[in-house]
Design an enzyme around this catalytic site. Structure first.
Site, PDB file in Angstrom:
ATOM      1  N   GLU A 284       1.812  -4.618  10.931  1.00 48.20           N
ATOM      2  CA  GLU A 284       1.676  -3.122  11.100  1.00 48.20           C
ATOM      3  C   GLU A 284       2.576  -2.770  12.371  1.00 48.20           C
ATOM      4  OE1 GLU A 284      -0.627  -2.355   9.181  1.00 48.20           O
ATOM      5  OE2 GLU A 284      -1.830  -4.118   8.548  1.00 48.20           O
TER       6      GLU A 284
ATOM      7  N   GLU B 186       1.728   3.707   3.169  1.00 44.25           N
ATOM      8  CA  GLU B 186       2.079   3.412   4.173  1.00 44.25           C
ATOM      9  C   GLU B 186       4.442   3.938   4.155  1.00 44.25           C
ATOM     10  OE1 GLU B 186       0.387  -0.780   4.755  1.00 44.25           O
ATOM     11  OE2 GLU B 186      -1.191   0.018   4.573  1.00 44.25           O
TER      12      GLU B 186
ATOM     13  N   HIS C 150       1.121  -1.234  -0.301  1.00 47.51           N
ATOM     14  CA  HIS C 150       0.095  -0.128   0.159  1.00 47.51           C
ATOM     15  C   HIS C 150       0.893   1.483   0.194  1.00 47.51           C
ATOM     16  CE1 HIS C 150      -3.082  -2.840   2.157  1.00 47.51           C
ATOM     17  NE2 HIS C 150      -3.062  -2.720   0.776  1.00 47.51           N
TER      18      HIS C 150
ATOM     19  N   HIS D 224       3.639  -2.702   7.161  1.00 45.13           N
ATOM     20  CA  HIS D 224       2.503  -1.682   6.994  1.00 45.13           C
ATOM     21  C   HIS D 224       2.744  -1.079   8.289  1.00 45.13           C
ATOM     22  CE1 HIS D 224       0.603  -4.247   3.221  1.00 45.13           C
ATOM     23  NE2 HIS D 224       1.215  -5.532   3.992  1.00 45.13           N
TER      24      HIS D 224
END
Length: 343
Positions: A222, A66, A63, A158
């Site tokens: 994350e 990010e 993505h 991420h």
């Protein structure tokens, strides 16, 4: 030719951003003997001139908005090329979606992290579908071009759209009955990640692809909340960076002794998909990941269907009311304990 710039600056990120869709493959040897292969835009492989036992994939920018993981990988790549970081293991760095980096968006046409493990098959309507197929082929070649039996890992880095009760957390792909590894939890803890979500079904994510197809220890990691370039507090990612450095620059890494009380573990309770244009959440955009709800509280409205919490403590993960029809708008999770399925 970009090669002279790369050798001098190590700035593969800028070269990638200047070549959104393709980059002529090339290779060269560093002064310390490490072989460098530029495979495509955003894809660069390093093979040190020594006996190695591990094949490590570090991906970011699946993505494009990010940015913290992109900056971490940029720093590592530059250090390797400049001779400041000497490798002991093979490593493949991937910037997943260069065009989405440039526009500062999660994706361009379609969520790249929903296109792996067969989801792109026989589809080439947009660049993300084409890119997913290429990335799978590069990972496949990386893992299978060396002898069998080597250790394989893929950490897909991420940052999340929303904040989280615990800033950093990881998603452990569904292992189809195989046990979870305490050693991997210890690696994550060393990265500053003590919250782990155990998936309970197949997925089309990049980390699941490597886990399922190649038996790699693989995670979606994350590392915090989405922020623009230049606004990340890189000090908060230092533990992650140093743990990754150790992973690729040491023969073996020692982690602290496993203690179940160090972790908060969750398992998926259910998936809520968006099936109607009229889809909404009752909670504000400021609601963070792992926010818990009481039994009977409203979680989502999908057209004329209302979805309520089934159990006390049912918590939300990755809520996104704007996903495409048919895609996951929300995961709910419940706490779990370390059990006999951990080895």
């Amino acid at each position: 030719m970009y090669l002279d710039t790369l050798k001098t600056t190590g700035d593969f990120l800028t070269i990638t951003r200047e070549n959104e869709f393709s980059l002529e493959p090339s290779q060269f040897i560093l002064a310390n003997g490490t072989e460098v292969k530029v495979i495509d835009t955003g894809v660069i492989e390093f093979s040190p001139n020594c006996k190695t036992t591990k094949d490590i994939v570090l991906s970011s920018a699946v993505h494009g908005n990010e940015t913290a993981p992109i900056e971490i990988c940029d720093q590592l790549i530059q250090q390797i090329i400049k001779g400041q970081l000497e490798l002991k293991q093979r490593v493949l760095f991937i910037y997943g979606n260069p065009k989405s980096i440039n526009i500062g968006q999660r994706f361009v046409d379609e969520n790249l992290n929903r296109l792996f493990n067969g989801a792109h098959e026989n589809r080439s309507e947009n660049p993300e579908q084409v890119r997913a197929a290429k990335l799978e082929s590069y990972v496949r070649t990386f893992f299978t071009s060396v002898e069998e039996g080597r250790y394989r890992a893929h950490y897909d880095l991420h940052t999340a759209i929303r904040g989280s009760k615990n800033e950093k957390f990881a998603v452990y792909p569904f292992l189809h009955g195989n046990p979870w590894k305490k050693s991997q939890l210890q690696f994550l803890l060393s990265c500053g990640v003590n919250t782990v979500l155990m998936m309970s079904s197949s997925a089309t994510t990049f980390s699941y692809f490597s886990s399922r197809q190649f038996g790699a220890d693989a995670f979606t990691v994350e590392l915090g909340q989405v922020k623009p370039f230049g606004q990340n507090n890189m000090a908060s990612f230092e533990a992650t960076k140093q743990t990754l450095i150790a992973l690729i620059s040491q023969d073996e890494v020692e982690y602290k002794e496993f203690n179940a009380s160090d972790f908060e573990l969750f398992t998926v309770y259910r998936t809520i998909n968006r099936t109607c244009e009229d889809f909404s959440f009752p909670f504000p955009d400021s609601a963070v990941n792992f926010t818990g709800f009481g039994k009977g509280e409203l979680l989502a409205t999908d057209g004329e269907t209302q979805v309520f919490a089934d159990v006390d403590g049912e918590a939300i993960i990755f809520p996104n009311a704007k996903v495409a029809l048919g895609q996951r708008a929300l995961l709910t999770v419940i706490p779990m304990e370390v059990n006999e399925n951990f080895v």
